[in-house]
Design a protein around this motif. Structure first.
Motif, PDB file in Angstrom:
ATOM      1  N   ARG A 298       0.200  26.832  67.503  1.00 60.87           N
ATOM      2  CA  ARG A 298       0.121  26.420  68.935  1.00 60.87           C
ATOM      3  C   ARG A 298       1.438  26.364  69.596  1.00 60.87           C
ATOM      4  NH1 ARG A 298       0.306  21.684  70.621  1.00 60.87           N
ATOM      5  NH2 ARG A 298       0.043  20.758  68.653  1.00 60.87           N
ATOM      6  N   VAL A 299       2.211  25.860  69.137  1.00 62.17           N
ATOM      7  CA  VAL A 299       3.766  25.491  69.567  1.00 62.17           C
ATOM      8  C   VAL A 299       4.311  26.902  69.699  1.00 62.17           C
ATOM      9  CG1 VAL A 299       6.080  24.765  69.100  1.00 62.17           C
ATOM     10  CG2 VAL A 299       4.101  23.339  68.606  1.00 62.17           C
ATOM     11  N   ARG A 300       4.245  27.834  68.867  1.00 59.41           N
ATOM     12  CA  ARG A 300       4.706  29.092  68.947  1.00 59.41           C
ATOM     13  C   ARG A 300       4.229  29.829  70.154  1.00 59.41           C
ATOM     14  NH1 ARG A 300       2.600  33.265  64.950  1.00 59.41           N
ATOM     15  NH2 ARG A 300       0.883  32.741  66.067  1.00 59.41           N
ATOM     16  N   ASP A 301       3.029  29.854  70.412  1.00 62.47           N
ATOM     17  CA  ASP A 301       2.260  30.434  71.453  1.00 62.47           C
ATOM     18  C   ASP A 301       2.807  30.023  72.756  1.00 62.47           C
ATOM     19  OD1 ASP A 301       1.177  31.809  69.569  1.00 62.47           O
ATOM     20  OD2 ASP A 301      -0.909  30.887  69.587  1.00 62.47           O
ATOM     21  N   ASP A 302       2.695  28.275  72.941  1.00 62.77           N
ATOM     22  CA  ASP A 302       2.978  27.724  74.047  1.00 62.77           C
ATOM     23  C   ASP A 302       4.562  28.233  74.458  1.00 62.77           C
ATOM     24  OD1 ASP A 302       0.548  26.683  73.947  1.00 62.77           O
ATOM     25  OD2 ASP A 302       1.300  24.668  73.596  1.00 62.77           O
ATOM     26  N   LEU A 303       5.407  28.056  73.496  1.00 66.13           N
ATOM     27  CA  LEU A 303       6.790  28.398  73.757  1.00 66.13           C
ATOM     28  C   LEU A 303       6.974  29.959  74.235  1.00 66.13           C
ATOM     29  CD1 LEU A 303       9.651  27.343  73.846  1.00 66.13           C
ATOM     30  CD2 LEU A 303       9.967  28.126  71.474  1.00 66.13           C
ATOM     31  N   THR A 304       6.467  30.872  73.682  1.00 66.84           N
ATOM     32  CA  THR A 304       6.607  32.226  73.811  1.00 66.84           C
ATOM     33  C   THR A 304       5.954  32.259  75.561  1.00 66.84           C
ATOM     34  OG1 THR A 304       4.752  32.871  72.362  1.00 66.84           O
ATOM     35  CG2 THR A 304       6.922  33.156  71.781  1.00 66.84           C
ATOM     36  N   ALA A 305       4.726  31.782  75.671  1.00 65.60           N
ATOM     37  CA  ALA A 305       4.073  31.919  76.845  1.00 65.60           C
ATOM     38  C   ALA A 305       5.050  31.608  78.033  1.00 65.60           C
ATOM     39  CB  ALA A 305       2.708  31.249  76.862  1.00 65.60           C
ATOM     40  N   LEU A 306       5.717  30.214  77.923  1.00 66.87           N
ATOM     41  CA  LEU A 306       6.536  29.972  79.073  1.00 66.87           C
ATOM     42  C   LEU A 306       7.514  30.559  79.106  1.00 66.87           C
ATOM     43  CD1 LEU A 306       7.560  27.341  80.743  1.00 66.87           C
ATOM     44  CD2 LEU A 306       8.732  26.308  78.553  1.00 66.87           C
ATOM     45  N   LEU A 307       8.348  31.206  78.111  1.00 68.05           N
ATOM     46  CA  LEU A 307       9.422  31.920  78.194  1.00 68.05           C
ATOM     47  C   LEU A 307       9.294  33.050  78.848  1.00 68.05           C
ATOM     48  CD1 LEU A 307      11.386  31.097  75.014  1.00 68.05           C
ATOM     49  CD2 LEU A 307      12.063  30.231  77.218  1.00 68.05           C
ATOM     50  N   ARG A 308       8.134  33.550  78.667  1.00 70.65           N
ATOM     51  CA  ARG A 308       7.571  35.145  79.176  1.00 70.65           C
ATOM     52  C   ARG A 308       7.470  34.829  80.782  1.00 70.65           C
ATOM     53  NH1 ARG A 308       3.947  36.446  74.689  1.00 70.65           N
ATOM     54  NH2 ARG A 308       5.396  37.424  73.159  1.00 70.65           N
ATOM     55  N   ARG A 309       6.748  34.036  80.989  1.00 69.27           N
ATOM     56  CA  ARG A 309       6.511  33.445  82.445  1.00 69.27           C
ATOM     57  C   ARG A 309       7.730  33.074  83.063  1.00 69.27           C
ATOM     58  NH1 ARG A 309       6.075  28.767  85.475  1.00 69.27           N
ATOM     59  NH2 ARG A 309       5.738  27.420  83.406  1.00 69.27           N
ATOM     60  N   LEU A 310       8.698  32.364  82.708  1.00 69.34           N
ATOM     61  CA  LEU A 310      10.037  32.350  83.130  1.00 69.34           C
ATOM     62  C   LEU A 310      10.924  33.473  83.464  1.00 69.34           C
ATOM     63  CD1 LEU A 310      11.280  28.856  81.522  1.00 69.34           C
ATOM     64  CD2 LEU A 310      10.042  29.095  83.791  1.00 69.34           C
ATOM     65  N   ARG A 311      10.636  34.207  82.529  1.00 69.39           N
ATOM     66  CA  ARG A 311      11.441  35.733  82.709  1.00 69.39           C
ATOM     67  C   ARG A 311      10.833  36.532  83.720  1.00 69.39           C
ATOM     68  NH1 ARG A 311      11.083  39.779  77.623  1.00 69.39           N
ATOM     69  NH2 ARG A 311       8.947  39.405  78.160  1.00 69.39           N
TER      70      ARG A 311
END
Ligand code: SAH
Ligand code: TYD
Ligand code: ZN
Length: 411
Positions: A298-311
């Motif tokens: 869950r942490v991995r998915d949340d972190l990658t989702a956040l970073l993709r959105r910011l990009r």
């Protein structure tokens, strides 16, 4: 003393190891590299299991120690002011302790740059550090600390006993969990420790890792994830007794274990209390381990989702602290320089190189302060207070920190 990789039985008691988390193909966490070294980069499978017999949580595969603790091992313990104070306090605690005789001899396993033994030396007390990594050992020597550039294990410990007599204190911080060959360590302690002496060590606590989902504590160098229960069992197995445990807040939460020869001291109430609390929490039950593995995903998915959105929003994101821990995060979450521009770090030996596996450039902290990004991913989250205080201007300028322990959030 290294065994072949691919252990499927417990490294301490040979009981059955049940794997509960696979973090995939991972590089050596402290092996920063040049572009040219990328083709020869070493990888192994990072997975964790728990022993059904003694409860010891440990890696499924062992990385040969010579690959990790080399001449140019880059980690310097003195890089944090909080840690410098912690180790100075620790040294003074030993010197004032009841088990230090009139002419005490303090031995440290993994003395690194001399951050702890420096204070022992300044007090004029006999001491010796064991430190296989050449360059950090040399830093300690330059500050007057006596260091043997060697791995602590049964033969080297016996040599020191023969030449220098018994040790009143054998201490190790963030080192015993790095050492798969635990039996040889205890035999070495048996050879070197005075009858009334103490073996004291502190390492990241499995109870904190579970509670905070701090899966980045899992990497090649961290072979064991101790609990009071598993350390008590290991100590007994090798003829010793766990006589005290103490919670420490450093490095995201640790336990300090005090071990004596069997029958040499009365165990403090904290030992039985901590073991009972661990049992009640079910720290190593299949349910807990399954839940931990799900939390990690869950942490991995949340972190990658956040970073993709910011990009996608065109924000600038960098990272702060080229920690060994971050190798697990970047490689497990697939963070590349498209998501995170670079990582800043105060360690001169890491600067100008690429991070292991993910190959993010490591830059000096001045890069950070000369052009603040929109977001900074805090890889050195265990030093959050110290770093956020030092970088208050970043926050004042509108910058935001991204944290992922205990869960992903922006502050
Ligand atoms: N005690 C310091 C350093 C921890 S890093 C601190 O808490 O900050 C772990 C250190 O242990 C490294 O410097 C590594 O070179 C050393 N080490 C690894 N295996 C060892 C062994 N068998 N004996 C002594 N030191 C060892
Ligand atoms: P640390 O979290 O102590 O350990 P590990 O590498 O075992 O995960 O590493 C801290 C790293 O962060 C280290 O490379 C130094 C760096 N650092 C900074 O760049 N600035 C700071 O203010 C501090 C405290 C650390
Ligand atoms: Zn076991």
């Amino acid at each position: 003393m290294t065994t072949p990789v691919g252990e499927t039985t417990c490294r301490v008691c040979r009981g059955p190891l049940g794997e509960f988390l696979d973090l995939g193909r991972q590089p050596l966490s402290d092996r920063f590299l040049t572009e040219r070294e990328i083709p020869g980069e070493f990888f192994y499978r990072l997975a964790v299991g728990a022993c059904a017999s003694c409860g010891m949580v440990q890696l499924m595969e062992e990385v040969p120690r010579e690959l990790m603790f080399r001449e140019d091992y880059p980690y310097h313990s003195s890089g944090s002011s909080v840690m410098r104070e912690h180790f100075a306090r620790t040294a003074h605690g030993f010197l004032e302790s009841a088990y230090a005789g009139p002419d005490p001899f303090v031995v440290e396993i993994g003395s690194n740059d001399g951050v702890m033994l420096g204070a022992v030396r300044d007090a004029g007390v006999r001491h010796l550090g064991f430190e296989p990594s050449g360059k950090v050992a040399e830093v300690a020597r330059r500050r007057g600390v006596r260091v043997r550039t060697d791995f602590f294990e049964e033969p080297t410990a016996s040599e020191v006993r023969a030449a220098e007599g018994p040790a009143d204190v054998i201490y190790a911080a963030n080192t015993i969990c790095h050492i798969p060959y635990l039996e040889s360590i205890f035999r070495g302690v048996d050879a070197l420790l005075a009858p009334g002496g103490r073996f004291v060590f502190e390492d990241p606590y499995w109870g904190d890792i579970v509670e905070k989902t701090s899966f980045d504590q899992i990497y090649d160098e961290h072979f064991y994830f101790f609990t009071a229960s598993s350390v008590r069992a290991a100590a007994e197995r090798f003829g010793f007794e766990l006589v005290d445990v103490e919670r420490l807040s450093v490095h995201g939460g640790e336990l300090r274990y005090t071990i004596a020869r069997r029958g040499a001291a009365t165990p403090a109430a904290a030992v039985a209390e901590t073991v009972e609390r661990e049992r009640a929490r079910g720290l190593t039950t299949p349910d807990t381990l399954r839940r931990f593995a799900a939390d990690v995903e869950r942490v991995r998915d949340d972190l990658t989702a956040l970073l993709r959105r910011l990009r996608e929003e065109g924000r600038r994101v960098v990272a702060y602290g080229a920690t060994a821990k971050s190798a697990t995060v970047t490689n497990f979450c697939g963070l590349d320089s498209g998501l995170v521009e670079w990582v800043c770090d105060t360690t001169p030996q890491k600067q100008g190189l690429l991070t292991p596996g993910a190959h993010l450039p490591v830059v000096p902290p001045e890069r950070f302060s000369t052009s603040y990004p929109d977001y900074a991913l805090l890889f050195a989250w265990n030093h959050a207070e110290e770093i956020m205080a030092k970088e208050q201007e970043f926050r004042d300028a509108g910058g935001r920190w991204i944290l992922y322990v205990p869960d992903v959030r922006v502050v």
